[in-house]
Design an enzyme around this catalytic site. Structure first.
Site, short mmCIF file in Angstrom:
data_model
loop_
_atom_site.label_atom_id
_atom_site.label_comp_id
_atom_site.label_asym_id
_atom_site.label_seq_id
_atom_site.Cartn_x
_atom_site.Cartn_y
_atom_site.Cartn_z
N GLY C 42 28.14 -3.93 -24.98
CA GLY C 42 29.54 -3.56 -24.77
C GLY C 42 30.38 -4.68 -24.21
O GLY C 42 30.02 -5.87 -24.31
N CYS C 44 30.98 -5.38 -21.13
CA CYS C 44 30.39 -5.99 -19.94
C CYS C 44 29.54 -7.21 -20.26
O CYS C 44 29.76 -8.30 -19.76
CB CYS C 44 29.56 -4.92 -19.22
N MET C 317 37.70 1.13 -13.81
CA MET C 317 36.94 0.66 -14.98
C MET C 317 36.00 -0.45 -14.55
O MET C 317 36.33 -1.63 -14.62
CB MET C 317 37.92 0.20 -16.05
N HIS C 443 18.99 -14.72 11.21
CA HIS C 443 19.82 -15.86 11.56
C HIS C 443 19.26 -17.10 10.88
O HIS C 443 18.06 -17.30 10.89
CB HIS C 443 19.82 -16.07 13.08
C1 LIG Z 1 36.88 -10.06 -18.50
C2 LIG Z 1 36.26 -8.86 -17.88
C3 LIG Z 1 35.48 -9.01 -16.76
C4 LIG Z 1 34.89 -7.91 -16.17
N1 LIG Z 1 34.10 -8.09 -15.08
C5 LIG Z 1 33.54 -7.02 -14.51
C6 LIG Z 1 32.69 -7.17 -13.38
O1 LIG Z 1 32.46 -8.28 -12.91
N2 LIG Z 1 32.16 -6.08 -12.83
C7 LIG Z 1 32.39 -4.83 -13.33
O2 LIG Z 1 31.88 -3.88 -12.76
N3 LIG Z 1 33.16 -4.65 -14.40
C8 LIG Z 1 33.73 -5.71 -15.01
N4 LIG Z 1 34.50 -5.53 -16.10
C9 LIG Z 1 34.68 -4.17 -16.61
C10 LIG Z 1 33.45 -3.73 -17.41
O3 LIG Z 1 33.25 -4.63 -18.47
C11 LIG Z 1 33.64 -2.32 -17.92
O4 LIG Z 1 33.92 -1.47 -16.84
C12 LIG Z 1 32.39 -1.83 -18.60
O5 LIG Z 1 32.06 -2.63 -19.69
C13 LIG Z 1 32.56 -0.38 -19.05
O6 LIG Z 1 31.40 0.05 -19.63
P1 LIG Z 1 31.41 1.20 -20.72
O7 LIG Z 1 29.99 1.44 -21.05
O8 LIG Z 1 32.20 2.34 -20.22
O9 LIG Z 1 32.21 0.63 -21.96
P2 LIG Z 1 32.21 -0.72 -22.79
O10 LIG Z 1 31.50 -1.80 -22.09
O11 LIG Z 1 33.61 -0.93 -23.16
O12 LIG Z 1 31.32 -0.36 -24.04
C14 LIG Z 1 31.73 0.55 -25.00
C15 LIG Z 1 31.00 0.26 -26.28
O13 LIG Z 1 31.24 1.30 -27.18
C16 LIG Z 1 31.45 0.76 -28.47
N5 LIG Z 1 32.26 1.71 -29.20
C17 LIG Z 1 33.52 2.13 -28.90
N6 LIG Z 1 33.92 3.07 -29.77
C18 LIG Z 1 32.89 3.26 -30.61
C19 LIG Z 1 32.71 4.12 -31.71
N7 LIG Z 1 33.64 4.98 -32.07
N8 LIG Z 1 31.56 4.05 -32.37
C20 LIG Z 1 30.57 3.18 -32.00
N9 LIG Z 1 30.70 2.37 -30.97
C21 LIG Z 1 31.85 2.41 -30.28
C22 LIG Z 1 32.13 -0.55 -28.23
O14 LIG Z 1 31.91 -1.44 -29.31
C23 LIG Z 1 31.43 -1.01 -26.96
O15 LIG Z 1 30.31 -1.80 -27.24
C24 LIG Z 1 35.10 -6.62 -16.73
C25 LIG Z 1 35.88 -6.47 -17.87
C26 LIG Z 1 36.45 -7.57 -18.45
C27 LIG Z 1 37.27 -7.38 -19.65
C1 LIG Z 2 13.36 -26.91 12.62
C2 LIG Z 2 13.50 -25.49 13.06
C3 LIG Z 2 14.16 -24.60 12.24
C4 LIG Z 2 14.32 -23.27 12.63
N1 LIG Z 2 14.97 -22.42 11.79
C5 LIG Z 2 15.13 -21.13 12.17
C6 LIG Z 2 15.83 -20.22 11.36
O1 LIG Z 2 16.35 -20.58 10.30
N2 LIG Z 2 15.96 -18.94 11.77
C7 LIG Z 2 15.41 -18.52 12.94
O2 LIG Z 2 15.55 -17.34 13.24
N3 LIG Z 2 14.76 -19.35 13.75
C8 LIG Z 2 14.61 -20.65 13.40
N4 LIG Z 2 13.94 -21.51 14.24
C9 LIG Z 2 13.44 -20.97 15.49
C10 LIG Z 2 14.57 -20.86 16.53
O3 LIG Z 2 15.16 -22.11 16.72
C11 LIG Z 2 14.03 -20.29 17.82
O4 LIG Z 2 13.39 -19.07 17.58
C12 LIG Z 2 15.15 -20.06 18.81
O5 LIG Z 2 15.84 -21.23 19.10
C13 LIG Z 2 14.60 -19.43 20.08
O6 LIG Z 2 15.65 -19.20 20.96
P1 LIG Z 2 15.41 -19.15 22.53
O7 LIG Z 2 16.75 -18.79 23.07
O8 LIG Z 2 14.27 -18.28 22.82
O9 LIG Z 2 14.99 -20.62 22.94
P2 LIG Z 2 15.51 -22.08 22.63
O10 LIG Z 2 16.41 -22.14 21.48
O11 LIG Z 2 14.29 -22.92 22.60
O12 LIG Z 2 16.39 -22.43 23.88
C14 LIG Z 2 15.84 -22.59 25.15
C15 LIG Z 2 16.77 -23.42 25.96
O13 LIG Z 2 16.34 -23.40 27.29
C16 LIG Z 2 16.46 -24.71 27.85
N5 LIG Z 2 15.49 -24.81 28.94
C17 LIG Z 2 14.15 -24.71 28.84
N6 LIG Z 2 13.59 -24.76 30.06
C18 LIG Z 2 14.60 -24.91 30.93
C19 LIG Z 2 14.66 -25.01 32.34
N7 LIG Z 2 13.56 -24.95 33.10
N8 LIG Z 2 15.86 -25.16 32.93
C20 LIG Z 2 17.00 -25.19 32.18
N9 LIG Z 2 17.00 -25.09 30.85
C21 LIG Z 2 15.81 -24.93 30.23
C22 LIG Z 2 16.19 -25.62 26.70
O14 LIG Z 2 16.78 -26.88 26.91
C23 LIG Z 2 16.83 -24.87 25.54
O15 LIG Z 2 18.17 -25.24 25.34
C24 LIG Z 2 13.80 -22.84 13.86
C25 LIG Z 2 13.16 -23.75 14.71
C26 LIG Z 2 13.02 -25.05 14.32
C27 LIG Z 2 12.35 -26.00 15.23
#
Ligand SMILES: Cc1cc2nc3c(=O)[nH]c(=O)nc-3n(C[C@H](O)[C@H](O)[C@H](O)COP(=O)(O)OP(=O)(O)OC[C@H]3O[C@@H](n4cnc5c(N)ncnc54)[C@H](O)[C@@H]3O)c2cc1C
Ligand SMILES: Cc1cc2nc3c(=O)[nH]c(=O)nc-3n(C[C@H](O)[C@H](O)[C@H](O)COP(=O)(O)OP(=O)(O)OC[C@H]3O[C@@H](n4cnc5c(N)ncnc54)[C@H](O)[C@@H]3O)c2cc1C
Lengths: 467, 66, 467
Positions: C42, C44, C317, C443
Site C-alpha cells: 500500500g 505505507c 491516517m 544512564h
Molecule cells: C509520504 C507519506 C508518508 C507517510 N508516513 C507515515 C509514517 O511515517 N507513519 C505512519 O503511521 N503513517 C504514514 N503515512 C500514512 C500511511 O501511509 C497510511 O496511514 C497507511 O498507508 C494507511 O494504510 P491503509 O492500509 O489504510 O491504506 P493504504 O496504505 O492506502 O493501502 C490501501 C491499498 O488498497 C489498494 N486499493 C485501494 N482500492 C482498491 C480496490 N478497489 N481494489 C483493490 N485494491 C485497492 C491500494 O492500491 C493500496 O495498496 C504516510 C503517508 C504518506 C503519503
Molecule cells: C570507561 C567507563 C565507562 C562507563 N560507562 C558507563 C555507562 O555507560 N553507564 C553506566 O551506568 N555506568 C558506566 N560506568 C560505570 C559508572 O561510571 C559508575 O558506575 C559510576 O560512576 C558509579 O558512581 P558512584 O557515584 O558510585 O561513584 P564514582 O563515580 O566513582 O564517584 C565517586 C567519587 O567519590 C570521590 N571520592 C572517593 N573517595 C573519596 C574520599 N575519601 N573523599 C572525597 N571524595 C572521594 C571520587 O573522587 C569520585 O569523584 C563506566 C565506567 C567506566 C570506567
C-alpha cells in the site's frame, strides 16, 4: 535533646550516586554538604559514561560516513583532527560537570573540596577541617582493577582513563584485555577510528551476565566489523620494547602461550570498590573482604545513620544504579518511604549495534525455576532498521509461561538503549507480553520490534514466519 | 466481647506484582502488599488497591461493635 | 444451514491495514484472500512511511557529515549520486514489499491482483472473476487531496508520491504547500539535500493537533536549520514558466498576495479516503460525505459482516492505526475478544530532531476538564543528547493533578520516536508520573529525559533547577 550537627546530611563523593543524593536531600529541605577530592561528577561524568559515549559517537560517524556510499553519498579527503576530537569530548564533560556544580549552588548544597576521612560516626575530616553531620552517605565509587604483571603507564599500557585520551596517531595494533562492557566500548571506538583491535576475555563468553543469544549476535556483529575476539584467553605479562608492547597471551584451556605485539594495550578487567583514606572503621562501618560497604534496601550500612550507595556498595557498578540508590538514601533520611526495590537494573553496551537488556536472561529465568516462553524479532525484518542501515540483531523477550508476565528483554540492534525505556517500565509495572502486544507502537519505529517480539511469544508476529 | 476480626487473608505469595507507585504508597501507609488483593491481571496491585485496602483496614475496627 | 463461501475473509487492499488483517486472519485459521490493485504494501511501504524514512536518513547523513567538523572529522569533497539514492530507497521498498508477499505465501493468504468492486454484500469482483466471502474487510486507504488551481504533474508540481523521486539536480528553490507531517518531512529531506525550502501552512500553526509548546520548539529547530516557515498563508495558483513555477501566495489575515518562483512545488495539504471503483453501495455499506466508511470499535461497518479499517475508515491516517484495526477486524471475525480500545495513538514527524507524541496535548487535556500538572526536561541538559550532537528540544509530560496519572507525552528531540515505546505503554498501563520516576532508566540514555520530565512534574528533576 538532639545534638546539633553542622549538616543534616554529608555525602562523601560527588559521582552520580553522591550528587543525586546531595541534590535530592537539599530538595527535601535538608542541610546538605558533599565532599569531593578529585572532580565533581565522579567517574561517570569525567572518565566513564560520558566521555566514552562522545568517542563512540565520533567513531560511529566515521563508520557511517563510509556506509553512506550505499545510498550514493561519498566523501573524499577524510581527515580526523585528534586534538579537536579530544577537545570536543572534554568540552562535553566540562559542560556537564559545570552543570552539576551549578545545580549544587542552585539547590544550596555545600561543596567541600578535599579528601574525606571519618573521625567518628558523625564526624568527617576534609583537609584540616572537621564537619559533623546527623547522617552520612558514603558514595566513594570504584577504581579500575589491576593485573599482576601488567603495569599501567597511561601511555601505551592504559586503563579506561588512559584510553579516553585518543593518541595521535591512532594506534595501529590494539589489545583490549577484558571482554566486558568497557573493553568492548573501547574496542569499538578504536576499531572505528582505524586501529586493528583484538579483545581477549578470560571467561568462555564476552559480556558475562548478558543473555547467551544476545551475546552471540553481539559478538558476531563486532567480529563482522573487524574486531578480533578470543575468549578463554588471558594476558600474563606485558613488556615494552622498541617495536611495541610484547604481551604474553595464554589459552586457558590448553595452557598454550604466544607473544603478540601491540601499539596500545587496554586493561579493562573490572573495577573494585574504593575506600582508600576513608577510614570507615573509625565510624564502625563494616567493609567486606572485597572492599564493599554493604547496605540494605534503604541503603543503610550496619551503622543506621550511615548510608552507602553506588559502586562502593555493591555490583552491578552502573551509574543509574548509583543514582537510584542516591535518591533512596536521601529520601530515607528525609523520612520518605523510599526503598531500592527495583525489579531490574538495565545494562547497555553502547557500541553499534548496541547490546541492551533489562531483567532476567533466559538462563537466569530457568535457574530461578520459571517455565519460560520466548519471542524473537530480528531487525532484518524492521523497515525502520533498514532505513537506518542497521539491521544486525534482534529483540528477545522472555516471559513466564503460565502468566505471560514479562521476565526480561534483551536487545542487540540500533538504538537498543532507547528501547529499554519501555522494557524497564514494563517490568516495573508487572506487564505481560499481551500488554505490550496490544499497545499501539508508532510505525515505522524500532520500538515496533519490541511489539513484534511480544507477538512472537504468542506465535503471532506479523513480519516473520512464526514457528 | 466482640468476635475477633477475621484473620487477614494473604493474597500474594512469592513474587508480589505491584506497580512502583503502589509499592511506595504501601510503604508510606505501612501496608503489607502480601495482603492486598490486586485488581489487575495476575493480581497486579495498583495505587487504588493499596488505598482501598488501607481504608478498609482503618475502618474495620470502627465498624466492629464495641 | 450456513451458506458456503469461497473465503472466510476477503480483504480489499494490501496496505498495512489490509496485510495485517489478512495475515492475522490466516494465523487464526481462517481461509483468507487479499485483493490489491496496485502494489502490495500500500501507500505505507511503497509511497509513504518507508521511502520517506530512507530519504530522511540520507538527508540526515549529509547534515551529520557537516556537523562532524565539531569533533574534528572533516571531508574535502562530498558527492551525492542521486540515481543511487533513489535506487537504494527503492531497494528497501522492494525488500519489504517482497517480504509481505512472502508472508502471504507462508501464511497461506491468497493474493488476488486487480481492482475489487462489490457485487453484493458477500460478493466481490476482481477483474472478470467474482469471489464470495463470509466476511469482507475494506482497507482501501487514502490518496493525496488536491488543491484547486494547482495541477500536479509529478515533475515540477508534485504530491508526496512525486516528491519521493529525488530529481537530479536537486531543486534549488522548493515550496511545500502544507505544514503537516508530510510537508515537513519532505521539507527536511530537501533542505538537507541542498534545496532552499519554504513551508506554507493555511492554519495559524504547523503540525496542527500536536502540543503547542512542542510545535514551537519543533518549528524553531526547523527554522534554525534553514527551512522558512509561513503560517496563515495559502497558495492560490501555480503557473509553470521558463524560469520556474510561479506561485501566488496569499496572507490569510491581510489578503495580501505575492508571487514567488520555485523550481519544485510539493502539494501536501492532506489526504482523503479512497473508494473509487469499489461500489460499496452495492453491499449497502454507508459512505460519509467526506468519503469515509465509518466503523465501530470492532471495525464493523453498518453491515455487520463487512469491516472497514485504516485510512478509509477514519482519521488519524496513520499506518500503526491501520495495523491495529486490521488485527482487530481479523480477530473479531475469528471470534476473539478484540476491540480498537487504544488509549492513545502516537504521532511522529521523522525529522531531526523528531517530533513525537502520544496522548493528550495540554490544550486537549484542559478542554476535557482535567486539572493538569506538567513537567519539562530539555535535551540541552542530557549528556547523551550532547554526545549525539543533538540537544534541541525537550520532553514534556502532562499529568492529571490529583491522581498523578499520565495523560500525554510530547517530545522534540533526538530519537524521539524511540521514546514513544515507554510513553505509549505507560498510557495503556494507566501509569502515573511516579511509576515512571521510580523506574530505573539506563544512564546515559535519551530515555532518562522521560524520567526527568516525570520528576519535573513533582518539581524533583535532578539535572535542572525546578521552579
Ligand atoms: C509520504 C507519506 C508518508 C507517510 N508516513 C507515515 C509514517 O511515517 N507513519 C505512519 O503511521 N503513517 C504514514 N503515512 C500514512 C500511511 O501511509 C497510511 O496511514 C497507511 O498507508 C494507511 O494504510 P491503509 O492500509 O489504510 O491504506 P493504504 O496504505 O492506502 O493501502 C490501501 C491499498 O488498497 C489498494 N486499493 C485501494 N482500492 C482498491 C480496490 N478497489 N481494489 C483493490 N485494491 C485497492 C491500494 O492500491 C493500496 O495498496 C504516510 C503517508 C504518506 C503519503
Ligand atoms: C570507561 C567507563 C565507562 C562507563 N560507562 C558507563 C555507562 O555507560 N553507564 C553506566 O551506568 N555506568 C558506566 N560506568 C560505570 C559508572 O561510571 C559508575 O558506575 C559510576 O560512576 C558509579 O558512581 P558512584 O557515584 O558510585 O561513584 P564514582 O563515580 O566513582 O564517584 C565517586 C567519587 O567519590 C570521590 N571520592 C572517593 N573517595 C573519596 C574520599 N575519601 N573523599 C572525597 N571524595 C572521594 C571520587 O573522587 C569520585 O569523584 C563506566 C565506567 C567506566 C570506567
Amino acid at each position: 535533646m538532639t545534638k546539633s550537627y553542622d549538616f543534616d546530611v554529608l555525602v562523601i563523593g560527588a559521582g552520580p550516586g553522591g550528587y543525586h543524593a546531595a541534590i535530592r536531600a537539599a530538595q527535601l529541605g535538608l542541610k546538605t554538604a558533599c565532599v569531593e577530592r578529585e572532580a565533581v561528577g565522579g567517574v561517570c561524568l569525567n572518565w566513564g559514561c560520558i566521555p566514552t559515549k562522545a568517542l563512540l559517537h565520533a567513531g560511529e560517524m566515521v563508520h557511517e560516513s563510509k556506509q553512506a556510499a550505499d545510498f550514493g553519498l561519498t566523501f573524499s579527503g577524510t581527515s580526523l583532527n585528534i586534538g579537536k576530537l579530544n577537545g570536543w569530548k572534554e568540552g562535553i564533560v566540562k559542560k556537564l560537570t559545570g552543570g552539576v556544580s551549578g545545580l549544587f549552588k542552585a539547590n544550596k548544597v555545600t561543596l567541600l573540596t578535599g579528601q574525606a576521612s571519618f573521625v567518628d560516626d558523625h564526624t568527617v575530616k576534609v583537609g584540616d577541617q572537621t564537619h559533623t553531620a546527623a547522617n552520612i552517605i558514603i558514595a566513594t565509587g570504584s577504581e579500575p582493577a589491576t593485573l599482576p604483571g601488567i603495569t599501567v603507564d597511561q601511555q601505551v599500557i592504559v586503563d579506561s582513563t588512559g584510553a579516553l585520551n585518543v593518541p595521535d596517531p591512532i594506534p595501529g595494533r590494539m589489545l583490549c584485555i577484558g571482554g566486558g562492557v568497557i573493553g568492548f566500548e573501547f574496542a569499538h571506538i578504536y576499531n572505528n577510528l582505524g586501529s586493528d583491535v583484538k579483545v581477549i576475555e578470560f571467561l568462555p563468553t564476552v559480556i558475562p551476565g548478558a543473555d547467551t543469544d544476545a551475546v552471540a549476535a553481539f559478538r558476531k556483529s563486532m567480529e563482522k566489523q573487524g574486531i578480533k575476539v578470543a575468549t578463554q584467553t588471558k594476558a600474563n605479562r606485558a613488556e615494552k620494547k622498541a617495536d611495541g608492547v610484547h604481551v604474553e597471551l595464554e589459552d586457558v584451556k590448553t595452557g598454550a602461550k604466544t607473544v603478540e605485539v601491540y601499539d596500545r594495550v587496554l586493561v579493562a578487567i573490572g573495577r573494585r570498590p574504593r575506600t582508600d583514606g576513608l577510614n570507615p572503621e573509625k565510624a564502625g562501618v563494616t567493609v567486606t573482604d572485597r572492599g564493599f560497604i554493604p547496605a540494605d534496601r534503604k541503603q543503610r550500612t550496619n551503622v543506621p545513620h550511615i548510608y552507602a550507595i553506588g559502586d562502593v556498595a555493591s555490583n552491578p557498578m552502573l551509574a543509574h544504579k548509583a543514582m537510584k540508590e542516591g535518591l533512596v538514601a536521601a529520601e530515607v533520611i528525609a523520612g520518605k518511604p523510599a526503598e531500592q526495590d527495583a525489579v531490574a537494573i538495565p545494562g547497555v553496551v553502547y557500541t553499534s549495534p548496541e547490546l541492551a537488556w533489562v531483567g532476567l536472561t533466559e538462563a537466569e529465568a530457568k535457574e530461578k525455576g520459571y517455565e519460560v516462553k520466548t519471542g524473537n524479532f530480528p531487525f532484518a525484518a524492521s523497515g525502520r532498521a533498514m532505513t537506518l542501515q542497521s539491521t544486525d540483531g534482534f529483540v528477545k523477550m522472555i516471559v513466564e509461561k503460565d502468566t505471560d508476565l514479562l521476565l526480561g528483554v534483551h536487545i542487540v540492534g540500533p538504538h537498543a538503549s532507547d528501547m529499554l525505556g519501555e522494557a524497564g517500565l514494563a517490568l516495573e509495572m508487572a506487564a505481560t507480553a499481551t500488554d505490550i502486544a496490544l499497545t499501539i507502537h508508532a510505525h515505522p519505529t524500532l520500538g515496533e520490534s519490541v511489539l513484534e517480539a511480544a507477538e512472537a511469544v504468542h506465535k503471532q508476529a506479523i513480519h516473520i514466519v512464526n514457528r | 466481647r466482640a468476635a475477633a476480626p477475621a484473620a487477614p487473608v494473604k493474597h500474594n505469595e512469592g513474587r508480589i506484582l505491584a506497580v512502583p507507585a503502589a509499592r511506595q504508597l504501601a510503604r508510606e501507609l505501612n501496608v503489607d502488599l502480601a495482603y492486598v488483593p490486586g485488581s489487575g491481571p495476575n493480581g497486579r496491585i495498583r495505587v487504588a488497591d493499596v488505598l482501598a485496602f488501607s481504608q478498609q483496614a482503618t475502618q474495620a475496627p470502627a465498624a466492629a461493635p464495641a
